[in-house]
Every structure is written in structure tokens, then in C-alpha cells.
Design a protein around this motif. Structure first.
Motif, PDB file in Angstrom:
ATOM      1  N   UNK A  70      46.284 101.316  56.773  1.00  0.00           N
ATOM      2  CA  UNK A  70      45.060 101.347  55.983  1.00  0.00           C
ATOM      3  C   UNK A  70      45.314 100.612  54.676  1.00  0.00           C
ATOM      4  N   UNK A  71      44.519  99.574  54.428  1.00  0.00           N
ATOM      5  CA  UNK A  71      44.641  98.780  53.200  1.00  0.00           C
ATOM      6  C   UNK A  71      46.071  98.317  52.958  1.00  0.00           C
ATOM      7  N   UNK A  72      46.755  97.911  54.014  1.00  0.00           N
ATOM      8  CA  UNK A  72      48.107  97.394  53.873  1.00  0.00           C
ATOM      9  C   UNK A  72      49.186  98.453  53.812  1.00  0.00           C
ATOM     10  N   UNK A 116      36.986  96.393  58.781  1.00  0.00           N
ATOM     11  CA  UNK A 116      37.030  96.241  57.323  1.00  0.00           C
ATOM     12  C   UNK A 116      35.626  96.359  56.743  1.00  0.00           C
ATOM     13  N   UNK A 117      35.506  97.211  55.734  1.00  0.00           N
ATOM     14  CA  UNK A 117      34.278  97.300  54.955  1.00  0.00           C
ATOM     15  C   UNK A 117      34.663  97.731  53.546  1.00  0.00           C
ATOM     16  N   UNK A 118      33.701  98.174  52.754  1.00  0.00           N
ATOM     17  CA  UNK A 118      33.984  98.536  51.368  1.00  0.00           C
ATOM     18  C   UNK A 118      34.849  99.783  51.255  1.00  0.00           C
ATOM     19  N   UNK A 177      36.758 104.558  60.010  1.00  0.00           N
ATOM     20  CA  UNK A 177      36.960 104.630  61.466  1.00  0.00           C
ATOM     21  C   UNK A 177      37.985 105.706  61.824  1.00  0.00           C
ATOM     22  N   UNK A 178      37.906 106.188  63.050  1.00  0.00           N
ATOM     23  CA  UNK A 178      38.946 107.068  63.566  1.00  0.00           C
ATOM     24  C   UNK A 178      39.477 106.469  64.867  1.00  0.00           C
ATOM     25  N   UNK A 209      41.152  99.064  58.086  1.00  0.00           N
ATOM     26  CA  UNK A 209      41.986  99.761  59.065  1.00  0.00           C
ATOM     27  C   UNK A 209      42.514  98.758  60.089  1.00  0.00           C
ATOM     28  N   UNK A 210      43.803  98.887  60.416  1.00  0.00           N
ATOM     29  CA  UNK A 210      44.413  98.019  61.414  1.00  0.00           C
ATOM     30  C   UNK A 210      45.244  98.855  62.364  1.00  0.00           C
ATOM     31  N   UNK A 211      44.971  98.706  63.646  1.00  0.00           N
ATOM     32  CA  UNK A 211      45.699  99.417  64.700  1.00  0.00           C
ATOM     33  C   UNK A 211      46.426  98.381  65.553  1.00  0.00           C
TER      34      UNK A 211
END
Length: 757
Positions: free
Chosen positions: A451-453, A420-422, A556-557, A426-428
Motif C-alpha cells: 500500500x503506497x509503496x 489507485x485513487x485518492x 480495496x480488499x 494498492x498493489x498485489x
């Protein structure tokens, strides 16, 4: 039709209570401070809450809303209809409203002292006491455990859990003749019905039986019935049920030690980390009975030290559940899970408040309670409300973590990588757990990306319209078993168009995936991986997923490496279920003139084949647009590999399935193989200015440069000319092991499970 009590045997009881109704509506402290309430509300907590009323905004607002709701229900009159409907139907909904309103009325009676709330509960309970002896099992015959007021005992248990709290609040207000009558004609027979008369429901390890155990336990505490309480805590004895028997719903009757009851349902489904094997959707559902009964046991049976049981697993479970949510607080739909369910649900309001009060009153939980904007109307909710009033809340920061599965934490896990940043959150999420009991899906080593929920690559979840009567009475749809549970519905490898474990519950329940590596210590490179050796005979899987935050890229990727080992040739499919509009592909997409299903069984019959192409290259690229964000998947391929575009909805005449798209990578006539891909968010589209920024992928290709038993290596070539090398140690994940490997003319040395440079 509204019903009124007209049965002659009840007239005397109602007459005996008339003097109680003639009292002033305000009840003095001396009249209420008797032995009850003593479950959720207690004499001490009632006094403390009263002392704070009017000065605790969140509590006061919750109380006012509850009072408005119950006053409206009282004005509409009591309605106890003859049970008839499935979930979502009139009678089902009315009985559900009745127990909810009774529980809330009990709280209002204790906190406000107005007898109209006690009268409302009493009159409704007398109606239920008159109705109960006249009923057989529910006329709807779909459930393995048909209830009385509801189509399944699960909902009857809901009724008793909530109604027990209402009964506790008026127990000392009732004349003894009435409480004896209710105990004898309604509550004791109801507890027996849910337990000794329905052992396949009561003596299970499953969220159903948890509700049943708690229902019997709660009413046992109200009536001070030790025999019932022992039954609730430890299950039925001499029930003549094989511990390994499966019920009609696919759940194991008892745990592996042949135990049942509340403690067995604490011991077996929960891991030491607090993960619940059925998945977060059903953990959310089960947390209310777990936590509310724990609070009652703490208040009335403190010697059990319930919140310390199994190293405080219930308190850990609340934390685990909060972490199993996306940026919007919605639970990851692992196993059977309805999308959109979140920690704003009432069961999580209760769980958060109880965990805050009986835990160490962690300020992070207050931030969740603040977002929920309501509290439980008891001592726990009071503590939360005071904490919020005093501004003690701190952010609940969801971190990367691994939550183990199994009673001892040795049956796989769920891995969660976060960044998480500005620019993005991202959540995997990668699932490498045990089967998950009857609500488990056949999808070892599957994943989803957020991404962002918002879902980027999705898990389908369940196939059900909960409490929508038109859709199978609100129950599970047949497509849950013909598609949603099957492996093809998930982002993982399918062999020969056959689901993992050949879609056999007994086989799947005997096995779990094996954790291999999880390391989130470096926020720039986070990695998780697991192995699966039992999904198919003589075939092994090893999946590794890496979240990389490159300083040259805005977001991120994800690197996805799925290694398949087999001695014989097979067809392997790896689907990626995306959302949005296709923007560009490196392969031709010729649509057929007429759509046909992708296959005939194992969920394939529910997928329309919209296009089929041959890679004709050593890599393919697929770009799509969703929520004004560009995403690309770049994958290593062989020239003869196929790429299929598919969409759910085939063989679905009642339109029970969503029409969701998928891109499927297929390898045919192959023994061992590696699927290697990069998943990348890389730009935005502004619909107002009609401009696309960074719409092209930053990756040119992905290539597998080495694949052997001990190591797999892939090269990521970027459009900038730069390249990255990822080497995975396939046999030794120890972070202290030193490795030395030659690839081509270059020699690489590193320590740990992977090399990335």
C-alpha cells in the motif's frame, strides 16, 4: 597503499608518450574524429553533445557531478592494489572505483577535450597491464569462478565492461605501440581468461555469464577482434561441458538447446513479455550489460538489428522491469532480491535512456528519467535531456498486468493487480513462475501486498548484506539457503514442513506453475489465479486472488482462496508475513515461558514459535497496525485448526536474519482443504490526536459453503449485515463458458471463470 608504476619494461612505453602529455590540454576536432570512439559514444554523438552543452540542464548537471567526482579521484592519485579482499573489502572497492572512474574519465575526455582524463586512463591501464600477468586466480577461494582483480569472474567482467568504454574513448589518442601493448598484455589475455579459461562461468545461461559475454564482446569491438566477438555472441565451442550439468552456484551451464553466449542469454531467460526468469533484482543488475552491449552493437554492427531481436525483447524488458516496482519505484523482491533496490540505480538510468532513444521515444519514460534526475552521458542521455527540457514527459502509469515467464512465455507468470485513487495505491503481486535458475526461491503461488509503496504482507527477499564485508565478505549468508529460499519464508502453503520440490534445484527447474486466469478488465473486480501440480507428489494447489473495490469501503480488499487437493492426509501451513503491532485477535494468544523453534529443518528451525492457539470457531480474525493503518485478515477455519504466531531469528547466532513476525494458519491430518481469507485495510490511527478511526474490520466472517472438483464457493459476511458470494470455476477459466450451479436452495448462473455478487 598508493602504487606507482616502477617496472622497467614500462618505462620506454611511458617515455614514448611524453610528447603526447606535452600537448595543449585542448584537443581539436580534427584530432579526435578518427575511428574511435565508436561503441557508446561515437564521433557523431560527441559532436552533437558538444553543440548542446550548457543548454540541457539534466545532462549538464550530470556531467558536472561526474567531472567533480573524477577530478577528485585524479587528485588522490592512481591506486592499483594487489587483489586480496572479498566484496566490500579495500582492494575490491578500489578496483571497482577504478573502472568506474576510468569509464567516466573517458566520457569527460571526449566531451571536454581535456587530456588529463586520457592520461589518467592510460596511466592506470599501464599499471593494470603490469599487474595482470603476475596474478594467479584471486586468493579468496569461495567462488566457483575465481577472478583476477576480484574474488569472482563476475566482478572482473564488470571491470572489463566499463574499462572497455574508457579504452574506446582514448584508443586513437594512444600511440599505436601503447594500444598494441595493452591489447597484447592485458585485454586479449583478460578476454581469454574470462572465457576459454573459465568456461563454467562464460558458457552459462545466467546473469553471471551475461556480464562475461558482454565483457568479451565489448573489448572485442574496441580491438576489432571478430573471433572474440563471435565467442561473446555465441559462446565457446567444444567446451566439453554437458549442457545439463549444474555448476557450483546451481545455474544451468547452457540453455535447453545446448547454446550459450549473449544471444542464448537473450533467448532463454527472457519471456516474450520481457520478464527475466531470475527475478527483477537480477534483471535490474543484468540490464546494464544487456543494454550497453546492445547500444554498442547497434553503433558498430547495425546489421545485427539487436533492438529488433526476439520482437524487441530488450525494449520490452525495460518496461517490464519498471512495472515490477512498487509505488516508490522499488523492485518486488521475487527470488533473490535485496529490498530497497529501485529504478534510481545507475543501471536503470542507463536502461531507461537507451530504451527511450532506441525505442519510439515514449514520453512516459521521460517521467521516469525526470524522477531519476540524471542521464547517461551519450546520445541517449542527450535525447532524454532535450525531451525533459522541452517538457515532453508524461506519467508512467503502472497498470495491472501479467508478465509471462519462460523463453516462449509458457512457463507460468507473475501477476500484478493494482488499484489507485485518492485513498490508496494498492498493489498485489502473485508469483507463479518457473524456478528462476540458481537465484530462484521455492515458493510456488506465493504473494505480497503493498500500500503506497509500503509492504503490508511481505516477501522476505534474500539473506545477504551486499558489499558489507563484516557479513560474510558481502556475499550470500548461509541463512539464504537455510531460510530465505525455503517455502516457509513465503506466503504460500507448505506441506508437512517440507519445502516445495523437497528443496531440490534439479526437480524445481523441471517444473513451473500453470497460469489459470487473469482478468483486470473490470477495475472493481480484478482476479488472477494459477495451479501447481509438482511442488509435492500427489498433491495439487490452486490459488485464486481477487482485488475488490467495493463502493461502500474506502479501500480495496483482497480475497485469497487456496485450494489443496491430495489423496492422503497431511499437515498444511499457510503463513502471512506482516509488519507492525498486533491489535486484536479472535483467538487466544498465550505465549510460552520459553521460546522454541517451530521446527528442525526447511526454514522452520529459524522461526521462533511465539504462540499457538486452536481456532475453536468456523472463522478467525487477526488485526494489526502498521504505518498508522489498521489491517485485518479474516479466515475460514475448522474448530481444530491451529493459529501460530512466529518470528524469524531462531538458530541465528550471528543475527543475520531480520526479526519479522508471521501469522500461520495450520490444518493438521487433512487430505484436501481450502484456505479462504479476506485481507483488508480499514482504518487509521492519528498519533497526534490519539484517535483511531475505523479500527475494526468491516468483515464478520468468511465461510466455505461449497468445495468440489468443479467449483469452490465462499461467503463473505460483513458487519453491516450485507454478504458477498464468490464462486470459482476450478476446471474451466474460459470467459465465454456458461455455468449453472445450485448451492443450497439457490441457483446461480453466470458466464466466465467466476461469479461475484
Amino acid at each position: 597503499m598508493k602504487t606507482i608504476s616502477k617496472l622497467i619494461p614500462l618505462l620506454l612505453l611511458i617515455f614514448m608518450s611524453c610528447k603526447e602529455e606535452e600537448k595543449t590540454t585542448e584537443v581539436s576536432e580534427s584530432e579526435t574524429l578518427k575511428s574511435h570512439p565508436n561503441l557508446i559514444l561515437t564521433q557523431e554523438s560527441v559532436a552533437e553533445i558538444k553543440a548542446h552543452l550548457g543548454s540541457i540542464p539534466v545532462f549538464d548537471a550530470t556531467l558536472a557531478k561526474v567531472q567533480e567526482e573524477v577530478d577528485l579521484a585524479i587528485a588522490e592519485g592512481i591506486d592499483v592494489p594487489i587483489p586480496k579482499d572479498m566484496a566490500g573489502g579495500y582492494t575490491h572497492t578500489q578496483h571497482k572505483a577504478n573502472y568506474d572512474h576510468m569509464q567516466k574519465a573517458g566520457v569527460l575526455f571526449q566531451l571536454l577535450g581535456d587530456e588529463k582524463y586520457a592520461i589518467y586512463i592510460r596511466d592506470m591501464l599501464l599499471e593494470y597491464a603490469a599487474l595482470f600477468p603476475t596474478l594467479g586466480r584471486h586468493p579468496q577461494e569461495r567462488s566457483y569462478s575465481r577472478g583476477k582483480f576480484f574474488w569472482q569472474c563476475l566482478n572482473d567482467s564488470n571491470w572489463l565492461v566499463y574499462t572497455s568504454q574508457a579504452y574506446d574513448c582514448i584508443y586513437d589518442w594512444l600511440p599505436k605501440e601503447q594500444s598494441d601493448h595493452l591489447n597484447r598484455t592485458l585485454f586479449k589475455p583478460y578476454a581469454d581468461f574470462l572465457s576459454v579459461e573459465t568456461p563454467k562461468f562464460f558458457n552459462r545461461v545466467h546473469n553471471h555469464s551475461t556480464w562475461g559475454n558482454v565483457a568479451v564482446g565489448m573489448i572485442a569491438l574496441v580491438m576489432d577482434d571478430d573471433e572474440l566477438l563471435d565467442r561473446a555472441l555465441y559462446g565457446l565451442e567444444d567446451d566439453n561441458i554437458d549442457p545439463n550439468e549444474l555448476d557450483d552456484d546451481g545455474g544451468v551451464i547452457k540453455d535447453k538447446d545446448g547454446k550459450a553466449g549473449f544471444f542464448a542469454n537473450l533467448d532463454s531467460p527472457f519471456s516474450p513479455d520481457g520478464f527475466y526468469t531470475e527475478g527483477p533484482y537480477y534483471q535490474r543488475y543484468a540490464m546494464y550489460p544487456f543494454m550497453i552491449f546492445a547500444e554498442a552493437l547497434h553503433n558498430k554492427k547495425p546489421e545485427l538489428k539487436i533492438f529488433e531481436y526476439k520482437d524487441g525483447v530488450l525494449l520490452k524488458a525495460v518496461d517490464a522491469l519498471l512495472n515490477l516496482t512498487d509505488a516508490d519505484g522499488e523492485f518486488f523482491p521475487l527470488n533473490d532480491g535485496q529490498k530497497g533496490m529501485s529504478y534510481y540505480t545507475a543501471s536503470l538510468v542507463s536502461a531507461v535512456d537507451i530504451a527511450y532513444y532506441y525505442g519510439s521515444q515514449r514520453p512516459e519514460l521521460l517521467s521516469v528519467a525526470k524522477a531519476q534526475n540524471k542521464v547517461q552521458l551519450d546520445a541517449t542521455g542527450l535525447a532524454v535531456a532535450i525531451g525533459l527540457k522541452e517538457g515532453k514527459e508524461q506519467p508512467f502509469i503502472k497498470k495491472s498486468m501479467e508478465l509471462t515467464d519462460g523463453r516462449n512465455g509458457d512457463e507460468g507468470a507473475v501477476g500484478i493487480l493494482r488499484h489507485q485513487d485518492d485513498n490508496a495505491a494498492m498493489t498485489l503481486v502473485m508469483k507463479y513462475t518457473g524456478q528462476g535458475l540458481s537465484h530462484g526461491h521455492y515458493d510456488k503461488l506465493s504473494f505480497s501486498l503493498y500500500e503506497d509503496g509500503e509492504e503490508v504482507l511481505q516477501d522476505y527477499g534474500l539473506s545477504r548484506f551486499v558489499n558489507v564485508e563484516q557479513k560474510n565478505g558481502g556475499g550470500y549468508l548461509k541463512e539464504n539457503k537455510t531460510f530465505a529460499k525455503h517455502t516457509i519464508a513465503h506466503n504460500t502453503v507448505i506441506q508437512d514442513e517440507t519445502s516445495h520440490f523437497d528443496y531440490d534445484f534439479v526437480t524445481g527447474s523441471r517444473h513451473h506453475s500453470d497460469r489459470y486466469v487473469f482478468d483486470a478488465s473490470n477495475p472493481q473486480i480484478q482476479i488472477m489465479g494459477a495451479k501447481e501440480h509438482n511442488a509435492y507428489p500427489n498433491t495439487s494447489f490452486h490459488r485464486t486472488m481477487v482485488m475488490v473495490k467495493d463502493s461502500t469501503l474506502a479501500k480495496p480488499y483482497i480475497i485469497d482462496v487456496f485450494k489443496v487437493l491430495s489423496n492422503t492426509a497431511h499437515q498444511y501451513d499457510l503463513p502471512y508475513y506482516y509488519f507492525g503491532q498486533i491489535v486484536a485477535t479472535s483467538f487466544k494468544t498465550e505465549a510460552p515461558k520459553a521460546l522454541e523453534p517451530l521446527g528442525t529443518k526447511n526454514g522452520y528451525q529459524h522461526l521462533w514459535k511465539e504462540a499457538e492457539s486452536t481456532a475453536n470457531a468456523d472463522h478467525i480474525q487477526f488485526t494489526w497496525l502498521n504505518n498508522q493503518i489498521f489491517y485485518s485478515i479474516t479466515s475460514a477455519t475448522h474448530a481444530k485448526d491451529k493459529v501460530l504466531l512466529a518470528r524469524t531469528g531462531a538458530n541465528d547466532p550471528e543475527f543475520n536474519l531480520r526479526r519479522d513476525p508471521a501469522m500461520i494458519l495450520r490444518k493438521e491430518n487433512t487430505a484436501s482443504a481450502v484456505f479462504a481469507s479476506v485481507i483488508e485495510p480499514h482504518g487509521v490511527y492519528n498519533a497526534v490526536s490519539e484517535t483511531a478511526d475505523n479500527a475494526y474490520s468491516q468483515f464478520e466472517s468468511v465461510t466455505v459453503v461449497l468445495d468440489e472438483e468443479a467449483y469452490t464457493a465462499i461467503v463473505l459476511k460483513m458487519t453491516s449485515g450485507a454478504s458477498k458470494l464468490l464462486i470459482l470455476s476450478n476446471l474451466d477459466p474460459n470467459n465465454e463458458t456458461e455455468h449453472n450451479l445450485k448451492i443450497g436452495a439457490n441457483n446461480y448462473q453466470w458466464t466466465g471463470a467466476y461469479y461475484f455478487q
